[in-house]
Design an enzyme around this catalytic site. Structure first.
Site, short mmCIF file in Angstrom:
data_model
loop_
_atom_site.label_atom_id
_atom_site.label_comp_id
_atom_site.label_asym_id
_atom_site.label_seq_id
_atom_site.Cartn_x
_atom_site.Cartn_y
_atom_site.Cartn_z
N ASN A 14 1.37 -1.03 -0.14
CA ASN A 14 0.09 -0.05 -0.15
C ASN A 14 0.95 0.97 0.24
O ASN A 14 1.51 1.53 0.42
CB ASN A 14 -0.83 -0.07 1.00
CG ASN A 14 -1.90 -1.29 1.62
OD1 ASN A 14 -2.42 -1.55 0.58
ND2 ASN A 14 -1.95 -0.89 2.78
N ASP A 16 1.08 4.11 2.06
CA ASP A 16 0.01 5.05 3.26
C ASP A 16 -0.13 6.66 2.91
O ASP A 16 0.45 7.26 3.14
CB ASP A 16 0.57 4.72 4.53
CG ASP A 16 1.17 3.19 4.85
OD1 ASP A 16 -0.11 2.74 4.15
OD2 ASP A 16 1.38 2.61 6.13
N GLY A 44 2.57 -6.23 4.09
CA GLY A 44 3.03 -7.67 3.42
C GLY A 44 4.25 -6.23 3.27
O GLY A 44 5.33 -7.69 3.42
N ALA A 45 4.07 -5.58 2.20
CA ALA A 45 5.48 -4.57 2.39
C ALA A 45 6.15 -4.68 3.59
O ALA A 45 7.44 -4.12 3.87
CB ALA A 45 4.98 -3.88 1.51
N THR A 209 0.86 -10.59 20.36
CA THR A 209 1.32 -9.07 20.85
C THR A 209 0.59 -8.09 21.22
O THR A 209 -1.01 -8.13 20.63
CB THR A 209 2.15 -8.50 19.39
OG1 THR A 209 0.66 -8.12 18.70
CG2 THR A 209 3.28 -9.54 18.61
N THR A 238 2.68 2.66 13.63
CA THR A 238 1.72 2.60 12.85
C THR A 238 2.93 1.05 12.17
O THR A 238 4.58 1.84 12.19
CB THR A 238 1.72 3.48 11.87
OG1 THR A 238 0.94 4.41 12.30
CG2 THR A 238 1.17 2.51 9.95
N GLY A 241 3.30 -3.96 14.85
CA GLY A 241 3.24 -4.96 14.47
C GLY A 241 4.40 -5.90 13.18
O GLY A 241 4.18 -7.02 13.22
N ASP A 242 4.11 -5.51 12.20
CA ASP A 242 4.82 -5.87 10.91
C ASP A 242 6.30 -6.03 11.62
O ASP A 242 6.83 -7.00 11.02
CB ASP A 242 4.89 -4.70 10.08
CG ASP A 242 3.13 -4.50 9.71
OD1 ASP A 242 2.18 -5.78 9.66
OD2 ASP A 242 2.84 -2.93 9.14
N GLY A 277 6.05 6.85 10.65
CA GLY A 277 5.64 6.01 9.24
C GLY A 277 5.77 4.63 9.34
O GLY A 277 7.12 4.34 10.48
P1 ATP Z 1 0.31 -1.85 14.14
O1 ATP Z 1 -0.80 -2.57 13.74
O2 ATP Z 1 0.02 -1.01 14.93
O3 ATP Z 1 1.40 -2.05 13.03
P2 ATP Z 1 -0.28 -4.32 16.48
O4 ATP Z 1 -1.36 -4.50 16.82
O5 ATP Z 1 -0.24 -5.11 15.08
O6 ATP Z 1 0.40 -3.18 15.28
P3 ATP Z 1 0.98 -4.16 18.91
O7 ATP Z 1 1.05 -5.30 19.67
O8 ATP Z 1 0.62 -3.00 19.15
O9 ATP Z 1 0.84 -5.15 17.05
O10 ATP Z 1 2.44 -3.74 19.21
C1 ATP Z 1 3.69 -5.14 18.14
C2 ATP Z 1 4.98 -5.24 19.39
O11 ATP Z 1 5.22 -4.15 19.24
C3 ATP Z 1 5.16 -5.70 20.15
O12 ATP Z 1 4.22 -6.93 21.21
C4 ATP Z 1 5.83 -4.84 20.66
O13 ATP Z 1 7.33 -5.74 20.98
C5 ATP Z 1 6.01 -3.41 19.84
N1 ATP Z 1 5.51 -2.14 20.73
C6 ATP Z 1 4.81 -2.05 20.59
N2 ATP Z 1 3.90 -0.65 21.14
C7 ATP Z 1 5.22 -0.35 21.68
C8 ATP Z 1 5.90 0.04 22.74
N3 ATP Z 1 4.82 1.10 23.44
N4 ATP Z 1 7.29 -0.04 23.01
C9 ATP Z 1 7.88 -0.38 23.27
N5 ATP Z 1 7.35 -1.61 22.20
C10 ATP Z 1 5.91 -1.51 21.40
O1 RIB Z 2 0.17 -2.07 9.76
C1 RIB Z 2 0.29 -1.33 9.36
C2 RIB Z 2 0.09 -1.13 8.00
O2 RIB Z 2 -1.61 -1.76 7.75
C3 RIB Z 2 0.44 -0.24 7.11
O3 RIB Z 2 1.60 0.93 6.71
C4 RIB Z 2 -1.32 0.10 5.91
O4 RIB Z 2 -0.63 0.02 4.99
C5 RIB Z 2 -1.81 -0.97 6.82
O5 RIB Z 2 -1.81 -2.43 5.31
#
Ligand code: ATP
Ligand code: RIB
Length: 299
Positions: A14, A16, A44-45, A209, A238, A241-242, A277
């Site tokens: 995507n 963003d 994915g990216a 997570t 953002t 999790g990726d 980002g």
């Molecule tokens: P997103 O969708 O925003 O990419 P997510 O909801 O899939 O994230 P989270 O569980 O929020 O995933 O975060 C993934 C991992 O990133 C956590 O398990 C932790 O390792 C790290 N992380 C996220 N937020 C923090 C934070 N505030 N401080 C330190 N580590 C963090």
């Molecule tokens: O996990 C973050 C991603 O979710 C963003 O980069 C956005 O493109 C959405 O796919």
């Protein structure tokens, strides 16, 4: 096991469109925000970028539209050292776009899938050789579910481990979950997964997570273990999790040590949240090791 594991990401790509704001509008309301920036994204990216920066050999299977976003995102893969030969350009379709509202370091996201819809089982069949040459496969839920199911079955037949980041959450058939090596839901996704699957039967596969609360998983003896998050100066979560997923897969494929890989991915994700980002703050291996050592020194 290969020193540089071969990771295949089958997933979304995507652009963003991120607006930062102190006020989130209600329905029908307009507010003045702070700033707007475009960033490369797509789960994915993002996961492919996280893995390649940490030393994996990465190929991405996906699709972009026939537009400027698609062109620049493919270029970006090349610059990162990701093999993008399996990214199709779909005529008369636009590249996937994520509209992101960032407020107080946390996000709200709407994805318009565009070309990501065309990552079909037929595409996977055509790229089968590439996919089967990998040590591990990583997928998310921004491409059609039938493609996820097809790829899981294919990987299972060929004994290739598969990690699924079930985001954004959709129901996944139990027969498919059985064939997946690990699932990496966040807290909300895990709640949804528990409603649609027999949790007791799959808990050994779950790596949950939990944002700033770290990561919880189940040890082989059935005991739950939580690894706390590393302290971070959060700017934008953002892609946290990726980063976790890309890092986990890159590390797990090397030694098959789940706990070590979680620890590593936890540190990688804590660095990623310190920049705006999804991909901007994704670290290289040395930075992750430094963060882990600094934390050890403070103990
Ligand atoms: P997103 O969708 O925003 O990419 P997510 O909801 O899939 O994230 P989270 O569980 O929020 O995933 O975060 C993934 C991992 O990133 C956590 O398990 C932790 O390792 C790290 N992380 C996220 N937020 C923090 C934070 N505030 N401080 C330190 N580590 C963090
Ligand atoms: O996990 C973050 C991603 O979710 C963003 O980069 C956005 O493109 C959405 O796919």
């Amino acid at each position: 096991m290969a020193k540089n594991p071969k990771v295949c990401v089958v997933g979304s790509i995507n652009m963003d469109m991120m607006t930062t704001t102190n006020i989130i509008p209600d329905q029908g309301e307009t507010v003045l925000g702070e700033s707007f920036t475009t960033y490369p994204g797509g789960k994915g990216a993002n996961q492919a970028v996280a893995a390649v920066r940490l030393g994996a050999e990465v190929i991405i299977v996906g699709a972009v539209g026939e537009d400027e976003f698609g062109k620049s995102l493919k270029e970006r893969f090349k610059k990162e050292g990701i093999n993008e030969e399996a990214v199709d350009v779909i005529p008369d379709e636009s590249t996937g776009v994520a509209s992101i509202i960032l407020s107080n370091g946390d996000n709200r996201i709407i994805v318009a899938p565009g070309a990501n819809k065309y990552v079909t089982p037929e595409i996977i069949k055509k790229k089968e050789d590439i996919i089967l040459a990998s040590d591990i496969i990583l997928m998310q839920f921004e491409i059609p579910m039938e493609t996820i199911e097809y790829t899981v079955n294919l990987a299972y037949e060929h004994h290739i481990p598969v990690v699924i980041n079930p985001a954004p959450y959709q129901t996944i058939p139990g027969s498919i979950i059985q064939k997946v090596t690990f699932l990496t839901p966040n807290e909300l996704e895990l709640q949804a997964l528990k409603k649609s699957a027999n949790y007791e039967a799959i808990c050994g596969k779950i790596i949950e997570t939990k944002g700033s609360n770290g990561v919880t998983f189940t040890l082989p003896n059935g005991e739950k273990k939580t690894i706390p998050a590393y302290p971070a100066k959060v700017k934008d979560t953002t892609g946290a999790g990726d980063t976790f997923n890309g890092a986990f897969v890159a590390e797990y494929a090397k030694e098959k040590d789940i706990e070590k890989a979680i620890q590593f991915a936890n540190a990688a994700a804590s660095l990623a949240v310190e920049k705006h980002g999804a991909q901007e703050g994704m670290p290289i291996r040395e930075a992750v090791i430094r963060r882990m050592q600094e934390a050890d020194n403070k103990k």
